[in-house]
Design a protein around this motif. Structure first.
Motif, short mmCIF file in Angstrom:
data_model
loop_
_atom_site.label_atom_id
_atom_site.label_comp_id
_atom_site.label_asym_id
_atom_site.label_seq_id
_atom_site.Cartn_x
_atom_site.Cartn_y
_atom_site.Cartn_z
N SER A 52 0.72 -0.73 -0.17
CA SER A 52 -0.04 0.61 -0.02
C SER A 52 0.50 0.96 0.06
O SER A 52 1.88 0.97 0.19
N ASN A 56 -3.69 7.34 2.76
CA ASN A 56 -4.98 6.63 3.75
C ASN A 56 -4.47 5.21 3.70
O ASN A 56 -5.52 4.60 3.46
N GLN A 57 -3.35 4.46 2.42
CA GLN A 57 -2.43 3.42 2.78
C GLN A 57 -3.67 2.63 1.45
O GLN A 57 -4.22 1.62 2.35
N MET A 58 -3.85 3.04 0.69
CA MET A 58 -4.58 2.51 -0.61
C MET A 58 -3.13 0.88 -0.42
O MET A 58 -2.65 1.26 -1.07
N ASP A 59 -4.90 0.28 -1.00
CA ASP A 59 -3.90 -1.40 -0.49
C ASP A 59 -3.82 -2.10 -2.26
O ASP A 59 -4.92 -1.48 -3.02
N ASN A 63 -6.76 -4.53 -6.29
CA ASN A 63 -7.10 -3.88 -6.89
C ASN A 63 -6.83 -3.14 -7.62
O ASN A 63 -5.07 -2.58 -8.01
N THR A 66 -5.98 1.20 -8.23
CA THR A 66 -4.45 0.90 -6.95
C THR A 66 -3.53 1.16 -7.89
O THR A 66 -2.32 1.98 -7.62
N TYR A 137 -5.04 11.75 -2.47
CA TYR A 137 -5.71 11.72 -1.19
C TYR A 137 -6.57 12.41 -0.96
O TYR A 137 -8.15 12.08 -0.60
N GLU A 140 -9.97 10.81 -2.50
CA GLU A 140 -9.43 9.79 -1.70
C GLU A 140 -10.70 9.49 -0.20
O GLU A 140 -11.95 9.57 0.25
N ASN A 178 -11.85 2.26 4.87
CA ASN A 178 -11.27 2.97 4.49
C ASN A 178 -10.55 1.44 4.94
O ASN A 178 -9.43 0.88 3.77
N ASP A 181 -13.79 -1.27 2.49
CA ASP A 181 -14.99 -1.19 2.05
C ASP A 181 -16.61 -1.03 2.07
O ASP A 181 -16.87 -2.63 2.64
#
Length: 220
Positions: A52, A56-59, A63, A66, A137, A140, A178, A181
């Motif tokens: 990530s 917001n630590q997009m994983d 995905n 992302t 961010y 998001e 976050n 989901d």
């Protein structure tokens, strides 16, 4: 969540946010970063998560959207001399077809990144990388905020709705969303909050959200 501070850059993506967006930002700083550090580098929280990045630590696990954002930073970022960290061919080798190398379990991905990891983190923490991550961010946060309002509209449990239709309630929902989901037909909203029943992970008992508002006031 970032488990350690490696980057020298403190996250700045939420500096312009106000109102409920600022509250969402503050909880992200508490729960996702290391005292505001760690957004401009690759992280892995262990377990089933993927790698990530961002405030917001997009994983990236399963995905592709992302993974595509991450890939575009690798392609576009340059060092202070204006030199790209990677050629497009190198980026393609790193991410694989349809981002297959990025969307796997984080431990696997980190192993594959190998010697490229330092340059990847340099790209993420470059002037372009930081600006782009900050921009992503804000989107998001705003998109998440809109989703939370729609979730609250769909709450049919009156006591729960009264609680979640508050700053504290919204922040709790946003943090959950976050990480997990928050789907309209998912177990948390449809089964737990709205009373269909959700199995407790530890006891295996079916539980539902309280329908007495005083039960919610007790946690405020």
């Amino acid at each position: 969540m970032v488990s350690d501070k490696n980057s020298e850059y403190k996250f700045t993506g939420g500096n312009s946010l106000t109102g409920i967006h600022k509250l969402y930002h503050e909880v992200m700083m508490l729960n996702e970063l290391w005292n505001g550090y760690g957004a401009y580098e690759v992280s892995y929280a262990a377990g089933k998560s993927g790698i990530s990045f961002g405030g917001n630590q997009m994983d990236m696990h399963d995905n592709k959207k992302t993974a595509e954002k991450f890939t575009n930073i690798l392609i576009s970022a340059t060092d202070n001399a204006g030199k790209h960290f990677f050629t497009q061919g190198e980026v393609k080798m790193i991410v694989g077809n349809e981002f297959v190398n990025l969307i796997q379990n984080g431990e696997v991905v980190l192993s594959m990144l190998g010697d490229n990891l330092a340059s990847i983190n340099a790209a993420l923490s470059s002037v372009y990388g930081r600006a782009r991550i900050d921009q992503l961010y804000v989107s998001e946060i705003k998109n998440g905020a809109e989703h939370i309002e729609k979730v609250i509209e769909k709450i049919t449990n009156a006591a729960a709705k009264k609680f979640y239709d508050s700053d504290l309630g919204r922040v709790l929902l946003f943090d959950y969303h976050n990480q997990y989901d928050l789907k309209f037909d998912g177990r948390f909203l449809a089964d737990y909050i709205n009373g269909k029943g959700k199995e407790n992970f530890s006891t295996k008992e079916m539980v539902v959200a309280p329908r007495d508002h005083s039960k919610y006031r007790a946690i405020c």
